[in-house]
Design a protein around this motif. Sequence first.
Motif, PDB file in Angstrom:
ATOM      1  N   MET A  36       1.004  -1.283  -0.314  1.00 50.99           N
ATOM      2  CA  MET A  36      -0.316   0.027  -0.054  1.00 50.99           C
ATOM      3  C   MET A  36       0.990   1.114   0.144  1.00 50.99           C
ATOM      4  SD  MET A  36      -3.267   0.864   2.614  1.00 50.99           S
ATOM      5  CE  MET A  36      -2.147   0.777   3.981  1.00 50.99           C
ATOM      6  N   GLN A  37       0.365   2.130  -0.852  1.00 54.93           N
ATOM      7  CA  GLN A  37       0.920   3.821  -1.109  1.00 54.93           C
ATOM      8  C   GLN A  37       0.578   4.759  -0.440  1.00 54.93           C
ATOM      9  OE1 GLN A  37       4.425   3.916  -1.676  1.00 54.93           O
ATOM     10  NE2 GLN A  37       4.703   1.911  -1.816  1.00 54.93           N
ATOM     11  N   ALA A  38       0.683   5.907  -0.504  1.00 56.74           N
ATOM     12  CA  ALA A  38      -0.098   6.631   0.113  1.00 56.74           C
ATOM     13  C   ALA A  38       0.131   7.879  -1.516  1.00 56.74           C
ATOM     14  CB  ALA A  38      -0.059   7.532   1.453  1.00 56.74           C
ATOM     15  N   VAL A  39      -0.739   8.343  -2.210  1.00 58.57           N
ATOM     16  CA  VAL A  39      -1.080   9.545  -3.241  1.00 58.57           C
ATOM     17  C   VAL A  39      -2.084  10.323  -2.088  1.00 58.57           C
ATOM     18  CG1 VAL A  39      -1.110  10.087  -5.183  1.00 58.57           C
ATOM     19  CG2 VAL A  39      -0.267   7.865  -4.225  1.00 58.57           C
ATOM     20  N   ASP A  40      -1.851  11.403  -1.880  1.00 58.20           N
ATOM     21  CA  ASP A  40      -2.516  12.680  -1.578  1.00 58.20           C
ATOM     22  C   ASP A  40      -2.885  12.576  -0.896  1.00 58.20           C
ATOM     23  OD1 ASP A  40      -1.710  14.410  -4.323  1.00 58.20           O
ATOM     24  OD2 ASP A  40      -3.534  13.436  -5.629  1.00 58.20           O
ATOM     25  N   ASN A  41      -2.455  12.009   0.131  1.00 60.16           N
ATOM     26  CA  ASN A  41      -2.149  11.971   1.883  1.00 60.16           C
ATOM     27  C   ASN A  41      -3.344  10.339   1.948  1.00 60.16           C
ATOM     28  OD1 ASN A  41      -0.810  13.192   2.839  1.00 60.16           O
ATOM     29  ND2 ASN A  41      -1.860  14.989   2.854  1.00 60.16           N
ATOM     30  N   GLN A  42      -4.327  10.046   0.358  1.00 55.54           N
ATOM     31  CA  GLN A  42      -4.786   9.246   0.729  1.00 55.54           C
ATOM     32  C   GLN A  42      -4.237   7.642   0.445  1.00 55.54           C
ATOM     33  OE1 GLN A  42      -8.244   8.609   0.459  1.00 55.54           O
ATOM     34  NE2 GLN A  42      -7.763   6.299   0.549  1.00 55.54           N
ATOM     35  N   PRO A  43      -4.507   6.499   1.244  1.00 59.13           N
ATOM     36  CA  PRO A  43      -4.393   5.143   0.894  1.00 59.13           C
ATOM     37  C   PRO A  43      -4.571   4.427  -0.544  1.00 59.13           C
ATOM     38  CG  PRO A  43      -5.329   4.933   2.668  1.00 59.13           C
ATOM     39  CD  PRO A  43      -5.307   6.472   2.454  1.00 59.13           C
ATOM     40  N   VAL A  44      -3.385   4.237  -1.455  1.00 61.16           N
ATOM     41  CA  VAL A  44      -4.240   3.640  -2.192  1.00 61.16           C
ATOM     42  C   VAL A  44      -3.355   1.810  -2.658  1.00 61.16           C
ATOM     43  CG1 VAL A  44      -4.239   5.653  -3.363  1.00 61.16           C
ATOM     44  CG2 VAL A  44      -1.965   4.789  -3.457  1.00 61.16           C
ATOM     45  N   VAL A  45      -3.793   1.374  -3.468  1.00 67.90           N
ATOM     46  CA  VAL A  45      -3.201  -0.239  -4.185  1.00 67.90           C
ATOM     47  C   VAL A  45      -3.201  -0.068  -5.517  1.00 67.90           C
ATOM     48  CG1 VAL A  45      -3.381  -0.695  -1.861  1.00 67.90           C
ATOM     49  CG2 VAL A  45      -4.797  -1.953  -3.670  1.00 67.90           C
ATOM     50  N   PHE A  46      -2.000  -0.695  -6.285  1.00 67.69           N
ATOM     51  CA  PHE A  46      -2.201  -0.691  -7.568  1.00 67.69           C
ATOM     52  C   PHE A  46      -2.825  -2.216  -8.410  1.00 67.69           C
ATOM     53  CE2 PHE A  46       0.686   2.658  -6.092  1.00 67.69           C
ATOM     54  CZ  PHE A  46       0.725   4.064  -7.725  1.00 67.69           C
ATOM     55  N   VAL A  47      -3.809  -1.666  -8.895  1.00 64.05           N
ATOM     56  CA  VAL A  47      -4.389  -3.111  -9.255  1.00 64.05           C
ATOM     57  C   VAL A  47      -4.271  -3.644 -10.825  1.00 64.05           C
ATOM     58  CG1 VAL A  47      -5.972  -3.124  -7.959  1.00 64.05           C
ATOM     59  CG2 VAL A  47      -6.669  -2.349 -10.445  1.00 64.05           C
ATOM     60  N   ARG A  48      -4.163  -4.784 -11.637  1.00 63.23           N
ATOM     61  CA  ARG A  48      -3.802  -4.689 -12.741  1.00 63.23           C
ATOM     62  C   ARG A  48      -4.940  -5.027 -13.533  1.00 63.23           C
ATOM     63  NH1 ARG A  48       0.405  -7.668 -14.756  1.00 63.23           N
ATOM     64  NH2 ARG A  48       1.053  -8.590 -13.040  1.00 63.23           N
ATOM     65  N   THR A  49      -4.027  -4.840 -14.474  1.00 65.93           N
ATOM     66  CA  THR A  49      -5.915  -4.394 -15.510  1.00 65.93           C
ATOM     67  C   THR A  49      -5.332  -5.091 -17.027  1.00 65.93           C
ATOM     68  OG1 THR A  49      -4.748  -1.364 -16.189  1.00 65.93           O
ATOM     69  CG2 THR A  49      -6.848  -2.438 -14.477  1.00 65.93           C
ATOM     70  N   GLY A  50      -3.989  -5.253 -17.020  1.00 66.21           N
ATOM     71  CA  GLY A  50      -3.286  -6.103 -18.284  1.00 66.21           C
ATOM     72  C   GLY A  50      -2.381  -6.362 -17.995  1.00 66.21           C
ATOM     73  N   GLU A  51      -1.783  -6.838 -18.919  1.00 69.30           N
ATOM     74  CA  GLU A  51      -0.524  -7.384 -19.307  1.00 69.30           C
ATOM     75  C   GLU A  51       0.561  -7.388 -17.872  1.00 69.30           C
ATOM     76  OE1 GLU A  51       1.829 -10.746 -20.021  1.00 69.30           O
ATOM     77  OE2 GLU A  51      -0.218 -10.464 -20.395  1.00 69.30           O
ATOM     78  N   THR A  52       1.027  -5.649 -18.776  1.00 62.84           N
ATOM     79  CA  THR A  52       2.082  -5.214 -17.750  1.00 62.84           C
ATOM     80  C   THR A  52       0.689  -3.188 -17.658  1.00 62.84           C
ATOM     81  OG1 THR A  52       2.368  -4.141 -19.809  1.00 62.84           O
ATOM     82  CG2 THR A  52       3.161  -5.837 -19.083  1.00 62.84           C
ATOM     83  N   ARG A  53      -0.038  -3.254 -17.526  1.00 65.44           N
ATOM     84  CA  ARG A  53      -1.115  -2.214 -16.923  1.00 65.44           C
ATOM     85  C   ARG A  53      -1.566  -2.368 -15.401  1.00 65.44           C
ATOM     86  NH1 ARG A  53      -1.567   1.705 -20.343  1.00 65.44           N
ATOM     87  NH2 ARG A  53      -1.194   1.139 -22.896  1.00 65.44           N
ATOM     88  N   PHE A  54      -0.926  -1.561 -14.681  1.00 60.30           N
ATOM     89  CA  PHE A  54      -1.861  -1.209 -13.254  1.00 60.30           C
ATOM     90  C   PHE A  54      -2.371   0.366 -13.777  1.00 60.30           C
ATOM     91  CE2 PHE A  54       1.838  -4.233 -12.931  1.00 60.30           C
ATOM     92  CZ  PHE A  54       1.076  -4.924 -12.215  1.00 60.30           C
ATOM     93  N   ALA A  55      -3.492  -0.504 -12.636  1.00 62.11           N
ATOM     94  CA  ALA A  55      -4.460   1.774 -12.074  1.00 62.11           C
ATOM     95  C   ALA A  55      -4.514   1.428 -10.655  1.00 62.11           C
ATOM     96  CB  ALA A  55      -6.348   0.878 -12.401  1.00 62.11           C
ATOM     97  N   ARG A  56      -4.693   2.863 -10.323  1.00 64.14           N
ATOM     98  CA  ARG A  56      -4.889   2.921  -9.385  1.00 64.14           C
ATOM     99  C   ARG A  56      -6.330   3.214  -8.427  1.00 64.14           C
ATOM    100  NH1 ARG A  56      -3.988   9.409  -6.826  1.00 64.14           N
ATOM    101  NH2 ARG A  56      -5.306   9.105  -5.437  1.00 64.14           N
ATOM    102  N   ARG A  57      -5.579   2.041  -7.268  1.00 63.83           N
ATOM    103  CA  ARG A  57      -7.438   2.746  -6.307  1.00 63.83           C
ATOM    104  C   ARG A  57      -7.019   2.858  -5.520  1.00 63.83           C
ATOM    105  NH1 ARG A  57      -8.812   0.505 -11.109  1.00 63.83           N
ATOM    106  NH2 ARG A  57     -10.377  -1.051 -10.613  1.00 63.83           N
ATOM    107  N   ASP A  58      -8.273   3.599  -4.892  1.00 64.67           N
ATOM    108  CA  ASP A  58      -7.934   4.758  -3.553  1.00 64.67           C
ATOM    109  C   ASP A  58      -8.893   3.111  -2.507  1.00 64.67           C
ATOM    110  OD1 ASP A  58      -6.984   6.714  -4.250  1.00 64.67           O
ATOM    111  OD2 ASP A  58      -9.436   7.749  -4.423  1.00 64.67           O
ATOM    112  N   VAL A  59      -8.367   3.178  -1.683  1.00 67.80           N
ATOM    113  CA  VAL A  59      -8.829   1.878  -0.505  1.00 67.80           C
ATOM    114  C   VAL A  59      -8.985   2.489   1.240  1.00 67.80           C
ATOM    115  CG1 VAL A  59      -8.017   0.297  -1.794  1.00 67.80           C
ATOM    116  CG2 VAL A  59      -6.296   1.183  -0.247  1.00 67.80           C
ATOM    117  N   THR A  60      -9.616   1.697   2.221  1.00 68.56           N
ATOM    118  CA  THR A  60      -9.600   2.252   2.802  1.00 68.56           C
ATOM    119  C   THR A  60      -9.013   1.137   4.223  1.00 68.56           C
ATOM    120  OG1 THR A  60     -11.799   3.118   2.627  1.00 68.56           O
ATOM    121  CG2 THR A  60     -11.141   2.330   5.380  1.00 68.56           C
ATOM    122  N   PRO A  61      -8.234   1.463   4.567  1.00 69.50           N
ATOM    123  CA  PRO A  61      -7.270  -0.007   5.029  1.00 69.50           C
ATOM    124  C   PRO A  61      -7.398  -0.127   6.535  1.00 69.50           C
ATOM    125  CG  PRO A  61      -6.221   1.616   5.673  1.00 69.50           C
ATOM    126  CD  PRO A  61      -7.296   2.064   4.585  1.00 69.50           C
TER     127      PRO A  61
END
Length: 66
Positions: free
Chosen positions: A1-26
């Motif tokens: 888990m990382q923080a972007v703009d003080n928001q916890p985020v993870v990166f999810v796979r959207t393709g072979e070599t692509r990822f997308a940011r997801r804001d999450v609640t830990p």
Amino acid sequence: MQAVDNQPVVFVRTGETRFARRDVTPGLRQGGATEITQGLQPGEVVATEGSFRLKALLLQSRVEGD
């Protein structure tokens, strides 16, 4: 888990070599693992290695876009 703009985020796979940011609640943290209580759909694959690089690429794209 990382923080972007003080928001916890993870990166999810959207393709072979692509990822997308997801804001999450830990949730609970134990033994180096963190429960995610909101922000993910069943079956989404979360990057567990290399997430710092994904964050850096996201922030770099913001700078280059300005």
